[in-house]
Design an enzyme around this catalytic site. Sequence first.
Site, PDB file in Angstrom:
ATOM      1  N   GLY A 167       0.889  -1.262  -0.077  1.00 62.58           N
ATOM      2  CA  GLY A 167       0.214  -0.075  -0.048  1.00 62.58           C
ATOM      3  C   GLY A 167       1.051   1.402  -0.001  1.00 62.58           C
ATOM      4  N   THR A 168       0.211   2.292  -0.409  1.00 61.52           N
ATOM      5  CA  THR A 168       1.037   3.535  -0.451  1.00 61.52           C
ATOM      6  C   THR A 168       1.264   4.286   1.155  1.00 61.52           C
ATOM      7  OG1 THR A 168      -1.169   4.883  -0.616  1.00 61.52           O
ATOM      8  CG2 THR A 168       0.175   4.452  -2.504  1.00 61.52           C
TER       9      THR A 168
END
Length: 252
Positions: free
Chosen positions: A35-36
């Site tokens: 994920g970011t």
Amino acid sequence: MQPLQNAGYDRAITVFSPDGRLFQVEYAREAVKRGTTSVGIKCPEGIILAVDKRTTSPLVESKSIEKLFKIDEHVGSATSGLVADARALVERARVEAQINKITYSEPISVETLSKKLCDMLQLYTQNGGVRPFGSSLIVGGVYNDKCRLFETDPSGALIEYKATAIGAGRMQVMDVFENNYKEGMTIDDSIELALTAINEATDHETSSNNVEIAVITKENPAYSKLTEEEVQKYIDNIVAKNDKKSEEVENE
């Protein structure tokens, strides 16, 4: 190719491997790492939550990407990992906050809320027919004039931090925090540190279009998001400070 004798431990959430590992939980952590980047910082004045909302396509509306959530007036969270899993966890957290308010006529403490979330996460590591949540949350808020910041793990583990990060750029962000975090920082200092850390973890492409920041201050414990214009001011201020340092180094 994976050895045949490990296949059962790999597929079953309820079976430990001979060396005491639950592979599905470890795979869930890998989903979080994909994920970011999301960060959280605690300072004497309040809590700062910041997220990288970078999109993979110019056709995607960045406003449609939700990584910052208001759980209650005094609590917010930043997420990383599978978006749908994170949304389910946030909804559960909101329900727990409202149940506490109705039952005890007072807001839920940040620690109690985080523990209730982790109790749910842990249940999904010991029952057949389910899988662990592929998402981690940074939960921060102000309760009884105290700022608290917690990080959840797909295993159900809970750790309190002064500053932390989850997602793809965690290692770079934690390096920045360990070198620059100070106990007595102001809200403005903390926001600039969060932006600097995200910038370091995302190849120096930070802008107000792909970063979102939420603040919960001790003076007025109410969750609020900064506007794009406010975020851009902080970014411009960081750039100006860096340019000034560069000029000083050149003059020396």
